[in-house]
Design a protein around this motif. Structure first.
Motif, PDB file in Angstrom:
ATOM      1  N   ALA A  60      22.762  -6.480  12.918  1.00  0.00           N
ATOM      2  CA  ALA A  60      22.037  -7.758  12.767  1.00  0.00           C
ATOM      3  C   ALA A  60      20.535  -7.516  12.767  1.00  0.00           C
ATOM      4  O   ALA A  60      19.779  -8.157  12.032  1.00  0.00           O
ATOM      5  N   TYR A  61      20.097  -6.582  13.607  1.00  0.00           N
ATOM      6  CA  TYR A  61      18.672  -6.228  13.650  1.00  0.00           C
ATOM      7  C   TYR A  61      18.270  -5.558  12.330  1.00  0.00           C
ATOM      8  O   TYR A  61      17.233  -5.892  11.739  1.00  0.00           O
ATOM      9  N   ALA A  62      19.093  -4.605  11.879  1.00  0.00           N
ATOM     10  CA  ALA A  62      18.737  -3.834  10.679  1.00  0.00           C
ATOM     11  C   ALA A  62      18.631  -4.731   9.449  1.00  0.00           C
ATOM     12  O   ALA A  62      17.772  -4.512   8.590  1.00  0.00           O
ATOM     13  N   GLN A  63      19.476  -5.769   9.380  1.00  0.00           N
ATOM     14  CA  GLN A  63      19.368  -6.634   8.195  1.00  0.00           C
ATOM     15  C   GLN A  63      18.051  -7.420   8.214  1.00  0.00           C
ATOM     16  O   GLN A  63      17.463  -7.689   7.179  1.00  0.00           O
ATOM     17  N   THR A  64      17.574  -7.750   9.441  1.00  0.00           N
ATOM     18  CA  THR A  64      16.287  -8.465   9.476  1.00  0.00           C
ATOM     19  C   THR A  64      15.144  -7.537   9.052  1.00  0.00           C
ATOM     20  O   THR A  64      14.168  -7.989   8.464  1.00  0.00           O
ATOM     21  N   SER A  65      15.283  -6.243   9.352  1.00  0.00           N
ATOM     22  CA  SER A  65      14.216  -5.304   8.969  1.00  0.00           C
ATOM     23  C   SER A  65      14.165  -5.130   7.456  1.00  0.00           C
ATOM     24  O   SER A  65      13.084  -5.055   6.865  1.00  0.00           O
ATOM     25  N   GLN A  66      15.334  -5.063   6.831  1.00  0.00           N
ATOM     26  CA  GLN A  66      15.357  -5.009   5.368  1.00  0.00           C
ATOM     27  C   GLN A  66      14.736  -6.284   4.796  1.00  0.00           C
ATOM     28  O   GLN A  66      13.920  -6.246   3.869  1.00  0.00           O
ATOM     29  N   ALA A  67      15.102  -7.413   5.392  1.00  0.00           N
ATOM     30  CA  ALA A  67      14.619  -8.704   4.879  1.00  0.00           C
ATOM     31  C   ALA A  67      13.108  -8.849   5.055  1.00  0.00           C
ATOM     32  O   ALA A  67      12.430  -9.378   4.168  1.00  0.00           O
ATOM     33  N   ARG A  68      12.574  -8.374   6.183  1.00  0.00           N
ATOM     34  CA  ARG A  68      11.125  -8.495   6.392  1.00  0.00           C
ATOM     35  C   ARG A  68      10.351  -7.761   5.299  1.00  0.00           C
ATOM     36  O   ARG A  68       9.292  -8.198   4.880  1.00  0.00           O
ATOM     37  N   ARG A  69      10.890  -6.628   4.870  1.00  0.00           N
ATOM     38  CA  ARG A  69      10.205  -5.899   3.794  1.00  0.00           C
ATOM     39  C   ARG A  69      10.303  -6.667   2.480  1.00  0.00           C
ATOM     40  O   ARG A  69       9.307  -6.886   1.802  1.00  0.00           O
ATOM     41  N   MET A  70      11.533  -7.088   2.131  1.00  0.00           N
ATOM     42  CA  MET A  70      11.715  -7.763   0.835  1.00  0.00           C
ATOM     43  C   MET A  70      10.925  -9.060   0.786  1.00  0.00           C
ATOM     44  O   MET A  70      10.351  -9.418  -0.242  1.00  0.00           O
ATOM     45  N   TRP A  71      10.897  -9.770   1.915  1.00  0.00           N
ATOM     46  CA  TRP A  71      10.129 -11.014   1.979  1.00  0.00           C
ATOM     47  C   TRP A  71       8.638 -10.740   1.774  1.00  0.00           C
ATOM     48  O   TRP A  71       7.937 -11.492   1.093  1.00  0.00           O
ATOM     49  N   THR A  72       8.150  -9.638   2.361  1.00  0.00           N
ATOM     50  CA  THR A  72       6.726  -9.288   2.204  1.00  0.00           C
ATOM     51  C   THR A  72       6.381  -9.067   0.737  1.00  0.00           C
ATOM     52  O   THR A  72       5.339  -9.526   0.261  1.00  0.00           O
ATOM     53  N   TYR A  73       7.282  -8.370   0.019  1.00  0.00           N
ATOM     54  CA  TYR A  73       6.990  -8.117  -1.402  1.00  0.00           C
ATOM     55  C   TYR A  73       6.965  -9.444  -2.181  1.00  0.00           C
ATOM     56  O   TYR A  73       6.118  -9.642  -3.052  1.00  0.00           O
ATOM     57  N   ALA A  74       7.898 -10.334  -1.837  1.00  0.00           N
ATOM     58  CA  ALA A  74       7.928 -11.646  -2.510  1.00  0.00           C
ATOM     59  C   ALA A  74       6.686 -12.459  -2.140  1.00  0.00           C
ATOM     60  O   ALA A  74       6.096 -13.139  -2.997  1.00  0.00           O
ATOM     61  N   LEU A  75       6.290 -12.373  -0.880  1.00  0.00           N
ATOM     62  CA  LEU A  75       5.099 -13.112  -0.428  1.00  0.00           C
ATOM     63  C   LEU A  75       3.862 -12.606  -1.168  1.00  0.00           C
ATOM     64  O   LEU A  75       3.031 -13.413  -1.622  1.00  0.00           O
ATOM     65  N   ALA A  76       3.746 -11.299  -1.298  1.00  0.00           N
ATOM     66  CA  ALA A  76       2.582 -10.722  -1.988  1.00  0.00           C
ATOM     67  C   ALA A  76       2.516 -11.252  -3.420  1.00  0.00           C
ATOM     68  O   ALA A  76       1.442 -11.598  -3.911  1.00  0.00           O
ATOM     69  N   ARG A  77       3.662 -11.343  -4.082  1.00  0.00           N
ATOM     70  CA  ARG A  77       3.672 -11.877  -5.459  1.00  0.00           C
ATOM     71  C   ARG A  77       3.252 -13.334  -5.457  1.00  0.00           C
ATOM     72  O   ARG A  77       2.507 -13.785  -6.315  1.00  0.00           O
ATOM     73  N   ARG A  78       3.759 -14.104  -4.485  1.00  0.00           N
ATOM     74  CA  ARG A  78       3.450 -15.536  -4.458  1.00  0.00           C
ATOM     75  C   ARG A  78       1.988 -15.804  -4.125  1.00  0.00           C
ATOM     76  O   ARG A  78       1.405 -16.775  -4.596  1.00  0.00           O
ATOM     77  N   LEU A  79       1.418 -14.962  -3.265  1.00  0.00           N
ATOM     78  CA  LEU A  79       0.010 -15.167  -2.909  1.00  0.00           C
ATOM     79  C   LEU A  79      -0.895 -14.787  -4.082  1.00  0.00           C
ATOM     80  O   LEU A  79      -2.022 -15.275  -4.182  1.00  0.00           O
ATOM     81  N   GLY A  80      -0.372 -13.934  -4.962  1.00  0.00           N
ATOM     82  CA  GLY A  80      -1.050 -13.603  -6.219  1.00  0.00           C
ATOM     83  C   GLY A  80      -2.529 -13.375  -6.055  1.00  0.00           C
ATOM     84  O   GLY A  80      -2.943 -12.491  -5.320  1.00  0.00           O
ATOM     85  N   ASP A  81      -3.319 -14.211  -6.745  1.00  0.00           N
ATOM     86  CA  ASP A  81      -4.771 -14.001  -6.696  1.00  0.00           C
ATOM     87  C   ASP A  81      -5.456 -14.942  -5.704  1.00  0.00           C
ATOM     88  O   ASP A  81      -6.627 -15.269  -5.848  1.00  0.00           O
ATOM     89  N   ALA A  82      -4.726 -15.362  -4.659  1.00  0.00           N
ATOM     90  CA  ALA A  82      -5.305 -16.273  -3.661  1.00  0.00           C
ATOM     91  C   ALA A  82      -6.301 -15.565  -2.740  1.00  0.00           C
ATOM     92  O   ALA A  82      -6.981 -16.206  -1.945  1.00  0.00           O
ATOM     93  N   GLY A  83      -6.352 -14.240  -2.855  1.00  0.00           N
ATOM     94  CA  GLY A  83      -7.270 -13.499  -1.977  1.00  0.00           C
ATOM     95  C   GLY A  83      -6.658 -13.201  -0.620  1.00  0.00           C
ATOM     96  O   GLY A  83      -7.352 -12.781   0.298  1.00  0.00           O
ATOM     97  N   VAL A  84      -5.359 -13.418  -0.498  1.00  0.00           N
ATOM     98  CA  VAL A  84      -4.653 -13.116   0.761  1.00  0.00           C
ATOM     99  C   VAL A  84      -3.614 -12.043   0.443  1.00  0.00           C
ATOM    100  O   VAL A  84      -2.794 -12.224  -0.462  1.00  0.00           O
TER     101      VAL A  84
END
Ligand code: NAP
Length: 300
Positions: free
Chosen positions: A177-201
């Motif tokens: 259960a812990y390991a799946q959250t660690s995989q998800a935290r990474r994948m979510w970060t990559y998606a977040l980076a795409r969504r923040l795009g050119d917002a400067g964040v």
């Protein structure tokens, strides 16, 4: 921290950084290092006594440190939303969010929202808090979201997020259960980076490696004690564990770098990069955190 680090960490001098899980372990060490680099640090903690003690320790170690305290159990979506509302109303700036509060549980527990506690804390805690402070981060850009992840990352099953169909584990309870959250935290970060795009964040995720903290004892059970005492001999200090997170938050040399996975200040290969799966994960998090009756129970 060396003198060189303090020069490199000038990017946060006079800036406001929020650190979750700052009462203990890696979060406390990160908050302390950011305060020593001249940032105003907002400690997000769930226990007022432990939070005050952490704030006092940082002030005692770094004269003149600017420390604020916010009470929030990050496994509770209502508490995170209340924090977001309070923060927005306060008019305070925010330049860096360090998502760190996390847990491992040897027995299966549920959050107040009825979600398996590891997922509610380690993944949805990051997801909801980042969402509620994102408008402030965007307004104060340039900004950074730094998320603490883990090397123990595998087995994300979007059809059984809540660990209803899969066994909790007898030999290694709660580890999957812990390991799946660690995989998800990474994948979510990559998606977040795409969504923040050119917002400067920017959004990056790091692995602190094996760190000597209370996390394992708090996990409970025989395994928790075994790992805790084993770790005393093989793991690194909380300051070492926090180092890459602090570097990602405060180093002026990585302005604009986003969507990456880090360890010991170096970018690492990550096998979980898949924009379609990342977006599926995002959609699941959205459904699990939709306010009130809009919430869909995902594979409970
Ligand atoms: N230690 C390691 O070897 C290691 C390795 C890889 C990744 N990590 C990650 O590093 C992060 C920090 O862990 P740590 O080792 O520093 O553990 P820790 O010493 O137990 O610290 C965890 C912090 O998170 C807080 N926290 C836990 N659940 C919370 C909740 N529901 N609401 C608010 N705060 C909560 C704890 O608060 P309390 O003081 O109230 O308990 C504590 O301040 C975690 O995300 C973990 O997954 C750790």
């Amino acid at each position: 921290m060396t003198d060189r680090d303090l020069v490199d960490f000038g990017a946060v001098r006079g800036k406001t950084c929020m650190v979750t899980g700052a009462s203990d372990g890696i979060g406390f060490a990160a908050a302390s290092a950011l305060a020593s680099a001249g940032a105003e640090v907002v400690l997000v903690v769930r226990d007022e006594g432990r939070g005050r003690a952490a704030a006092d320790r940082i002030r005692a170690a770094h004269a003149g440190a600017h420390i604020a305290l916010e009470l929030c159990d990050v496994s509770s979506q209502a508490q995170i939303r209340a924090l977001g509302t309070r923060y927005e109303a306060s008019g305070r700036p925010l330049h860096v969010l360090v998502n760190n509060a996390g847990c491992w549980n040897t027995t299966r527990k549920q959050s107040v929202d009825g979600i398996e506690l590891t997922w509610a804390t380690n993944m949805l805690g990051y997801f909801v808090l980042t969402r509620v402070v994102e408008p402030v981060l965007r307004r104060c850009a340039p900004g950074r979201v730094v998320s603490v992840g883990s090397g123990l990352a595998e087995g994300l099953d979007l059809d059984d997020i809540n660990f209803v169909r899969r066994p909790w584990g007898r030999i290694r309870p709660g580890v999957a259960a812990y390991a799946q959250t660690s995989q998800a935290r990474r994948m979510w970060t990559y998606a977040l980076a795409r969504r923040l795009g050119d917002a400067g964040v920017t959004a990056n995720v790091m692995n602190p490696n094996n760190t000597r903290t209370g996390a394992f004892k708090k996990g409970g059970g025989v395994l928790g004690w075994l790992v805790h005492y084993g770790n005393l001999f093989v793991s690194e200090s909380a300051e070492h564990g926090a180092d890459t997170a602090v570097w990602l938050a405060a180093n002026g040399g990585i302005d604009g770098v986003t969507g990456k996975y880090w360890e010991k200040r170096k970018e690492q290969h990550c096998p979980f990069r898949d924009t379609v799966r990342e977006d599926e994960l995002w959609a699941v998090c959205e459904r699990m955190t939709a306010p009130s009756e809009g919430r869909v129970q995902v594979a409970v």
